[in-house]
Enzyme design. Structure first.
Site, PDB file in Angstrom:
ATOM      1  CB  CYS B  33      -2.641  -3.868  -1.413  1.00  0.00           C
ATOM      2  SG  CYS B  33      -1.489  -4.386  -0.139  1.00  0.00           S
ATOM      3  CB  CYS B 103       3.062  -8.321  -1.716  1.00  0.00           C
ATOM      4  SG  CYS B 103       1.736  -8.001  -2.877  1.00  0.00           S
TER       5      CYS B 103
HETATM    6  S1  FES Z   1      -1.810  -7.338  -2.303  1.00  0.00           S
HETATM    7 FE1  FES Z   1      -1.560  -6.521  -0.311  1.00  0.00          FE
HETATM    8  S2  FES Z   1       0.127  -7.580   0.470  1.00  0.00           S
HETATM    9 FE2  FES Z   1      -0.115  -8.391  -1.489  1.00  0.00          FE
END
Ligand code: FES
Lengths: 122, 122
Positions: B33, B103
């Site tokens: 992410c 995450c």
């Molecule tokens: S989406 Fe990046 S840390 Fe949760």
């Protein structure tokens, strides 16, 4: 990695919260990262967005873009708010890393969803 | 979508901040992410983690797992801290949706990086 404006809006986000009896509420989710966002609009009889608040479970980029987006639509007409694209929001923030561009879509989609909710009620 | 414990640690995160002259600092990024996290450890002469703080640009799930992870390693020995896996953190939070499991890795990796930084200095 992040511009000063992104960090400012992340550390001190504007317009976080809820609006009771909002004129329009939009809730959207991001399939890519699983984050969610809700946008609340208070629209007066002249079609002016008097107030806007947001809540999100999203990352710092989602917080910063939502904060900037709420600043850009506040005081505007519905038509003007529809023209606030995520590209405009990213430009106002001096850019975002490519991997975080999908996060900025949450704000645009949530505002559109809230305007749609308002339109359906009126 | 999120357990009560996740929402609690997201809304009221524990141990957010920095430690000046920390014994160990770990900074990690999440390729999936693009989010980043930094963990600060204060370790005393007996190898006990007296204090721990974190900062992240990550999402609500990253905030909640880091908050819980810092609670779990505080007051522990280095060896005990190494045994606090992201699985243990997720269990302590009553679970996370599958899309947010990546995450939770940020907290574990940042703690390991900070312990590694400490070990290199000693
Ligand atoms: S989406 Fe990046 S840390 Fe949760």
């Amino acid at each position: 990695m992040y511009s000063e404006k992104v960090m400012d809006h992340f550390m001190n986000p504007r317009n976080v919260g809820e609006i009771e009896n909002a004129s329009g509420v939009g809730t959207v989710g991001n399939a890519k990262c699983g984050d969610i966002m809700r946008m609340y609009l208070d629209i007066d009889d002249n079609g002016i967005i008097n107030d806007v608040k947001f809540k999100t479970f999203g990352c710092g980029a989602a917080v910063a873009t939502s904060s900037m987006a709420t600043e850009l639509v506040k005081g505007k007409t519905i038509q003007q708010a529809l023209e606030v694209t995520n590209k405009a929001v990213m430009e106002a923030l001096d850019g975002l890393p490519p991997v975080k561009v999908h996060c900025s879509l949450l704000a645009e989609e949530a505002i559109h969803a809230a305007l749609w909710d308002y339109a359906e009620k009126h």
